[in-house]
Design a protein around this motif. Sequence first.
Motif, mmCIF file in Angstrom:
data_model
loop_
_atom_site.group_PDB
_atom_site.id
_atom_site.type_symbol
_atom_site.label_atom_id
_atom_site.label_comp_id
_atom_site.label_asym_id
_atom_site.label_seq_id
_atom_site.Cartn_x
_atom_site.Cartn_y
_atom_site.Cartn_z
ATOM 1 N N GLY A 1 0.813 -1.214 0.000
ATOM 2 C CA GLY A 1 0.000 0.000 0.000
ATOM 3 C C GLY A 1 0.841 1.257 0.000
ATOM 4 N N LEU A 2 1.945 1.246 0.793
ATOM 5 C CA LEU A 2 2.798 2.426 0.857
ATOM 6 C C LEU A 2 3.521 2.659 -0.466
ATOM 7 N N VAL A 3 3.939 1.580 -1.119
ATOM 8 C CA VAL A 3 4.566 1.720 -2.441
ATOM 9 C C VAL A 3 3.587 2.341 -3.426
ATOM 10 N N ALA A 4 2.328 1.900 -3.396
ATOM 11 C CA ALA A 4 1.314 2.455 -4.304
ATOM 12 C C ALA A 4 1.100 3.940 -4.045
ATOM 13 N N ILE A 5 1.111 4.346 -2.782
ATOM 14 C CA ILE A 5 0.930 5.766 -2.460
ATOM 15 C C ILE A 5 2.122 6.587 -2.940
ATOM 16 N N VAL A 6 3.334 6.047 -2.820
ATOM 17 C CA VAL A 6 4.517 6.748 -3.330
ATOM 18 C C VAL A 6 4.421 6.915 -4.847
ATOM 19 N N VAL A 7 3.935 5.887 -5.545
ATOM 20 C CA VAL A 7 3.736 5.999 -6.996
ATOM 21 C C VAL A 7 2.715 7.092 -7.300
ATOM 22 N N ALA A 8 1.648 7.160 -6.512
ATOM 23 C CA ALA A 8 0.637 8.209 -6.699
ATOM 24 C C ALA A 8 1.251 9.590 -6.517
ATOM 25 N N GLY B 1 13.283 25.824 3.722
ATOM 26 C CA GLY B 1 14.652 25.908 4.163
ATOM 27 C C GLY B 1 15.635 25.248 3.219
ATOM 28 N N PRO B 2 16.775 24.791 3.744
ATOM 29 C CA PRO B 2 17.826 24.182 2.914
ATOM 30 C C PRO B 2 17.431 22.807 2.401
ATOM 31 N N LEU B 3 18.362 22.168 1.714
ATOM 32 C CA LEU B 3 18.078 20.906 1.036
ATOM 33 C C LEU B 3 17.599 19.818 1.991
ATOM 34 N N TRP B 4 18.121 19.778 3.226
ATOM 35 C CA TRP B 4 17.749 18.711 4.159
ATOM 36 C C TRP B 4 16.349 18.884 4.719
ATOM 37 N N TRP B 5 15.741 20.021 4.510
ATOM 38 C CA TRP B 5 14.447 20.371 5.092
ATOM 39 C C TRP B 5 13.402 19.315 4.745
ATOM 40 N N GLY B 6 12.605 18.953 5.736
ATOM 41 C CA GLY B 6 11.582 17.932 5.532
ATOM 42 C C GLY B 6 10.364 18.457 4.790
ATOM 43 N N SER B 7 9.637 17.554 4.163
ATOM 44 C CA SER B 7 8.384 17.848 3.478
ATOM 45 C C SER B 7 7.522 16.599 3.580
ATOM 46 N N PRO B 8 6.214 16.684 3.329
ATOM 47 C CA PRO B 8 5.372 15.492 3.446
ATOM 48 C C PRO B 8 5.897 14.291 2.668
ATOM 49 N N SER B 9 6.326 14.510 1.451
ATOM 50 C CA SER B 9 6.844 13.383 0.661
ATOM 51 C C SER B 9 8.179 12.887 1.203
ATOM 52 N N ALA B 10 8.976 13.777 1.805
ATOM 53 C CA ALA B 10 10.273 13.371 2.372
ATOM 54 C C ALA B 10 10.076 12.391 3.524
ATOM 55 N N TYR B 11 9.115 12.672 4.393
ATOM 56 C CA TYR B 11 8.887 11.786 5.536
ATOM 57 C C TYR B 11 8.403 10.408 5.068
ATOM 58 N N LEU B 12 7.609 10.401 4.013
ATOM 59 C CA LEU B 12 7.127 9.114 3.504
ATOM 60 C C LEU B 12 8.271 8.303 2.891
ATOM 61 N N LEU B 13 9.197 8.988 2.221
ATOM 62 C CA LEU B 13 10.342 8.287 1.643
ATOM 63 C C LEU B 13 11.285 7.769 2.727
ATOM 64 N N VAL B 14 11.380 8.490 3.823
ATOM 65 C CA VAL B 14 12.177 7.999 4.960
ATOM 66 C C VAL B 14 11.521 6.765 5.556
ATOM 67 N N LEU B 15 10.211 6.776 5.627
ATOM 68 C CA LEU B 15 9.463 5.665 6.224
ATOM 69 C C LEU B 15 9.475 4.411 5.359
ATOM 70 N N LEU B 16 9.450 4.573 4.039
ATOM 71 C CA LEU B 16 9.251 3.444 3.121
ATOM 72 C C LEU B 16 10.262 2.309 3.301
ATOM 73 N N ALA C 1 11.032 9.215 11.247
ATOM 74 C CA ALA C 1 10.342 10.266 10.494
ATOM 75 C C ALA C 1 9.816 11.347 11.427
ATOM 76 N N ALA C 2 9.326 10.942 12.612
ATOM 77 C CA ALA C 2 8.824 11.925 13.575
ATOM 78 C C ALA C 2 9.959 12.814 14.084
ATOM 79 N N LEU C 3 11.122 12.217 14.360
ATOM 80 C CA LEU C 3 12.283 13.007 14.791
ATOM 81 C C LEU C 3 12.713 13.977 13.695
ATOM 82 N N TYR C 4 12.686 13.515 12.465
ATOM 83 C CA TYR C 4 13.031 14.364 11.312
ATOM 84 C C TYR C 4 12.062 15.540 11.219
ATOM 85 N N ALA C 5 10.772 15.263 11.403
ATOM 86 C CA ALA C 5 9.775 16.330 11.354
ATOM 87 C C ALA C 5 9.973 17.317 12.492
ATOM 88 N N LEU C 6 10.321 16.824 13.673
ATOM 89 C CA LEU C 6 10.578 17.721 14.803
ATOM 90 C C LEU C 6 11.796 18.598 14.547
#
Length: 391
Positions: free
Chosen positions: A263-270, A342-357, A372-377
Amino acid sequence: MIAGLIFATEPADDRPEALAATLPFGGMTLLEYQARLLIAAGASHMMVAVARVTPALLGAVNRITRRGVAVDIVRSAEEAAARAHPLASIVVIADSLVTTELAVRAIAAAQPDTLMVTTDSATPAAVERVDADHVWAGLASLTSARLAEIAEMPRDYDFQSGLLRVSVQGGAAQLMLPGSAKRAGHGVVRHPDQLASRSNAVLAALANSRVDWPDRFVFTPISRLALPQMVARGVPVWAVIAGAALFAAGGVAAMLYRHVAAGLVAIVVAIALLSTGSLLSWLRGDDQRARVQEIAIAAAAGTGALLTGLATSWDDGNATASVLALGLFAAVAIAERTAIRGPLWWGSPSAYLLVLLPFVLAGFAAAGLALAALYALATLSAAVEILRKKA
């Protein structure tokens, strides 16, 4: 107030009956693409300078007017001077010029009576020489007074060339052509085959304009390959959105049945489809649909994270994963509300999902949610610090 003046007088190289400005480019005509760049730079009024009016040109002008700007077809400097607002800053685009949003925004932000120039007279970016060391690169920001000056000249003067000469004689400032625009294919193109090649280069530059690391390293390479193919085949944006919706719905269904990895792979494709579709919408002038797809990316990422936490808690028999997912969702929602990039390392919704995958694929979903939660914090903390410095 910003107005645009686009020259559309020259015929295509191998189609003398057609204007070069009406040749296909990026899923539209070159004229529409130029107008799209001017609108993005803040132009609310457009003038199209022509020598003759063709059905293709009329069709392109009608489509431009649907984007909420007034468009006037002018045949001479006198008509242009009469149509232009006396206080307007007029951004000029040379006939058949292929350029980028960055270059147009740069000249639109310059003071009136500024010419964009380059020192390389051998490139397609060189439209006409302005002095011993520089050539005009096809973009200018001028006052309405310049139009009035050229309107007083004899009618047999070339409108575009005469306007350039008047500006140079008036002491117009010079702004160097950005290197990124040259690399993206900035220059005058009138041959259909060359224009198609430049179209692909501009599409690639458009895809590269995103700055988040998921876009730069994951979704941009996909978009760079997919966009030219979609444009060449005339793929409608709604088809891309429909495909993304099917993958997202399939992903949600799979996760509800506790097939979390699939399911998570399908959402990343979406999300990848929505990312490409957003760029395609922007290119075709549909800013509203592009924004909707960007919002859908965040919604899909949030849904994927929450369902991962829920399904993992079901399997583990405790609420740890669900609490981590809720914490991640809250941190991301607050960070996104700051509207700070912010800079390149800055998190975004898709970034957290890619970290989780990768953690989900390896069977350690709870650990992935924690990371992912620590990254978001960390992203949220950095955003707060930026806001404190601005306060």
